[in-house]
Write an enzyme that holds these catalytic residues in place. Structure first.
Site, PDB file in Angstrom:
ATOM      1  N   GLY A  17      -4.584  -4.156  12.056  1.00  0.00           N
ATOM      2  CA  GLY A  17      -5.298  -4.094  10.779  1.00  0.00           C
ATOM      3  C   GLY A  17      -6.355  -3.003  10.801  1.00  0.00           C
ATOM      4  O   GLY A  17      -6.518  -2.283  11.796  1.00  0.00           O
ATOM      5  N   ARG A  39       2.205  -9.448  15.211  1.00  0.00           N
ATOM      6  CA  ARG A  39       3.367 -10.244  14.802  1.00  0.00           C
ATOM      7  C   ARG A  39       4.657  -9.431  14.825  1.00  0.00           C
ATOM      8  O   ARG A  39       5.746  -9.986  14.774  1.00  0.00           O
ATOM      9  CB  ARG A  39       3.135 -10.836  13.411  1.00  0.00           C
ATOM     10  CG  ARG A  39       2.123 -11.972  13.425  1.00  0.00           C
ATOM     11  CD  ARG A  39       2.053 -12.689  12.095  1.00  0.00           C
ATOM     12  NE  ARG A  39       1.352 -11.885  11.085  1.00  0.00           N
ATOM     13  CZ  ARG A  39       1.047 -12.339   9.882  1.00  0.00           C
ATOM     14  NH1 ARG A  39       1.386 -13.558   9.535  1.00  0.00           N
ATOM     15  NH2 ARG A  39       0.398 -11.580   9.024  1.00  0.00           N
ATOM     16  N   LEU A  76      -8.460 -10.961  12.166  1.00  0.00           N
ATOM     17  CA  LEU A  76      -7.374 -11.345  11.271  1.00  0.00           C
ATOM     18  C   LEU A  76      -7.861 -11.424   9.829  1.00  0.00           C
ATOM     19  O   LEU A  76      -8.988 -11.835   9.568  1.00  0.00           O
ATOM     20  CB  LEU A  76      -6.812 -12.709  11.682  1.00  0.00           C
ATOM     21  CG  LEU A  76      -6.045 -12.764  13.010  1.00  0.00           C
ATOM     22  CD1 LEU A  76      -5.798 -14.209  13.405  1.00  0.00           C
ATOM     23  CD2 LEU A  76      -4.739 -12.002  12.906  1.00  0.00           C
ATOM     24  N   GLY A  77      -6.999 -11.041   8.905  1.00  0.00           N
ATOM     25  CA  GLY A  77      -7.367 -11.144   7.498  1.00  0.00           C
ATOM     26  C   GLY A  77      -6.245 -10.656   6.604  1.00  0.00           C
ATOM     27  O   GLY A  77      -5.437  -9.828   7.007  1.00  0.00           O
ATOM     28  N   TYR A 128     -12.228 -17.352  -1.388  1.00  0.00           N
ATOM     29  CA  TYR A 128     -12.273 -16.413  -0.266  1.00  0.00           C
ATOM     30  C   TYR A 128     -13.483 -16.688   0.622  1.00  0.00           C
ATOM     31  O   TYR A 128     -13.361 -16.824   1.851  1.00  0.00           O
ATOM     32  CB  TYR A 128     -12.317 -14.980  -0.806  1.00  0.00           C
ATOM     33  CG  TYR A 128     -12.464 -13.919   0.238  1.00  0.00           C
ATOM     34  CD1 TYR A 128     -11.359 -13.426   0.926  1.00  0.00           C
ATOM     35  CD2 TYR A 128     -13.719 -13.380   0.535  1.00  0.00           C
ATOM     36  CE1 TYR A 128     -11.490 -12.419   1.875  1.00  0.00           C
ATOM     37  CE2 TYR A 128     -13.865 -12.386   1.492  1.00  0.00           C
ATOM     38  CZ  TYR A 128     -12.753 -11.911   2.155  1.00  0.00           C
ATOM     39  OH  TYR A 128     -12.893 -10.924   3.116  1.00  0.00           O
ATOM     40  N   LYS A 132     -13.871 -18.236   4.570  1.00  0.00           N
ATOM     41  CA  LYS A 132     -14.611 -17.530   5.616  1.00  0.00           C
ATOM     42  C   LYS A 132     -15.703 -18.421   6.204  1.00  0.00           C
ATOM     43  O   LYS A 132     -15.950 -18.419   7.409  1.00  0.00           O
ATOM     44  CB  LYS A 132     -15.227 -16.247   5.047  1.00  0.00           C
ATOM     45  CG  LYS A 132     -14.216 -15.209   4.591  1.00  0.00           C
ATOM     46  CD  LYS A 132     -13.322 -14.731   5.724  1.00  0.00           C
ATOM     47  CE  LYS A 132     -12.401 -13.609   5.281  1.00  0.00           C
ATOM     48  NZ  LYS A 132     -11.491 -13.174   6.362  1.00  0.00           N
ATOM     49  N   LEU A 155     -15.348  -3.019   3.189  1.00  0.00           N
ATOM     50  CA  LEU A 155     -14.979  -2.159   4.305  1.00  0.00           C
ATOM     51  C   LEU A 155     -14.456  -0.822   3.796  1.00  0.00           C
ATOM     52  O   LEU A 155     -13.619  -0.776   2.888  1.00  0.00           O
ATOM     53  CB  LEU A 155     -13.910  -2.833   5.168  1.00  0.00           C
ATOM     54  CG  LEU A 155     -14.367  -4.077   5.930  1.00  0.00           C
ATOM     55  CD1 LEU A 155     -13.173  -4.776   6.572  1.00  0.00           C
ATOM     56  CD2 LEU A 155     -15.390  -3.704   7.004  1.00  0.00           C
ATOM     57  N   ARG A 163      -4.773  -1.383  -1.226  1.00  0.00           N
ATOM     58  CA  ARG A 163      -5.264  -2.452  -2.086  1.00  0.00           C
ATOM     59  C   ARG A 163      -5.978  -1.749  -3.232  1.00  0.00           C
ATOM     60  O   ARG A 163      -7.061  -1.175  -3.037  1.00  0.00           O
ATOM     61  CB  ARG A 163      -6.221  -3.369  -1.325  1.00  0.00           C
ATOM     62  CG  ARG A 163      -5.584  -4.044  -0.102  1.00  0.00           C
ATOM     63  CD  ARG A 163      -6.602  -4.870   0.664  1.00  0.00           C
ATOM     64  NE  ARG A 163      -6.029  -5.518   1.838  1.00  0.00           N
ATOM     65  CZ  ARG A 163      -6.733  -6.261   2.700  1.00  0.00           C
ATOM     66  NH1 ARG A 163      -8.032  -6.438   2.497  1.00  0.00           N
ATOM     67  NH2 ARG A 163      -6.143  -6.806   3.745  1.00  0.00           N
TER      68      ARG A 163
END
Length: 224
Positions: A17, A39, A76-77, A128, A132, A155, A163
């Site tokens: 990521g 993965r 992870l996200g 969301y 978290k 970020l 996105r």
């Protein structure tokens, strides 16, 4: 007789990521051995990095990888759009993250770092931020010598999968919004992903107990 310092072996979940990718590179540059969980099959020519393909739904696929690990980083996200549903989003951001932390605790890993979000709150009405906050609380119940929780704002960095809303935000926020965020609101400023990765590496294990890091704690990556 001098005692040799403990060799750092770091495990990164979410290694491909935005943050994880920078972090793996940062650790490898410092001659630190890195176990990068993914993965899908992935390969690095850097001998310091070993990519391990795992199934986050099956703990047995990764539990043995924590042996001798000194630092675990959970990056992870996903997004609800990418995950397909709120349930699938929660599985990644909460369930998978906690599974990694639980495996690390079981293996007596001393230092764990997890990236969440500014505004994380298990009681929030925002799904969301609620997720978290929940994962923060769940991981905080585990007995790590050092637990570092990072709460970044937006970020800044180029993702493999675009996105749209975030891309627009990356243009607007640093130029127009961040300068207006001062005082207690400064923590909502955007942060470069590479700076956050640099901070993760630098601060892991530095403080004992639980420490929450926000914008003003993040370090700027040095340019060589």
């Amino acid at each position: 007789m001098e005692v040799e310092p403990t060799k750092r072996i770091c495990l990164v979940a979410g290694s491909t990521g935005l943050i994880g990718n920078f972090l793996v590179k940062e650790l490898a540059k410092s001659d630190i051995e890195v176990i990068a969980l993914t993965r899908n099959e992935y390969f690095s020519e850097n001998q310091q990095v070993i990519y391990e393909t795992v199934d986050f739904d099956k703990k047995e696929s990764f539990e043995e990888l924590f042996k001798n690990v000194t630092d675990v980083f959970i990056c992870l996200g996903t997004t609800i759009n990418r995950a397909g549903s709120k349930e699938s989003f929660r599985k990644v951001d909460v369930d998978y993250s906690f599974s990694i932390a639980e495996a690390a605790s079981k293996a007596s890993v001393p230092n764990l770092s997890v990236v969440t979000s500014i505004g994380a709150d298990s009681k929030s009405n925002n799904f969301y931020l609620k997720c978290k906050g929940e994962v923060e609380e769940m991981i905080s119940s585990l007995p790590f010598q050092s637990l570092s929780i990072y709460r970044p704002g937006l970020l800044i960095g180029q993702r493999e999968q675009k996105r749209f809303a975030e891309s627009i935000g990356q243009i607007i926020q640093p130029r127009l919004i961040d300068p207006l965020l001062r005082g207690s609101a400064k923590k909502y400023r955007s942060v470069k992903a590479e700076d956050l990765a640099y901070t993760l590496q630098t601060l892991s294990g530095v403080s004992k107990g639980k420490t929450i890091y926000q914008f003003e704690d993040f370090k700027t990556k040095k340019i060589n």
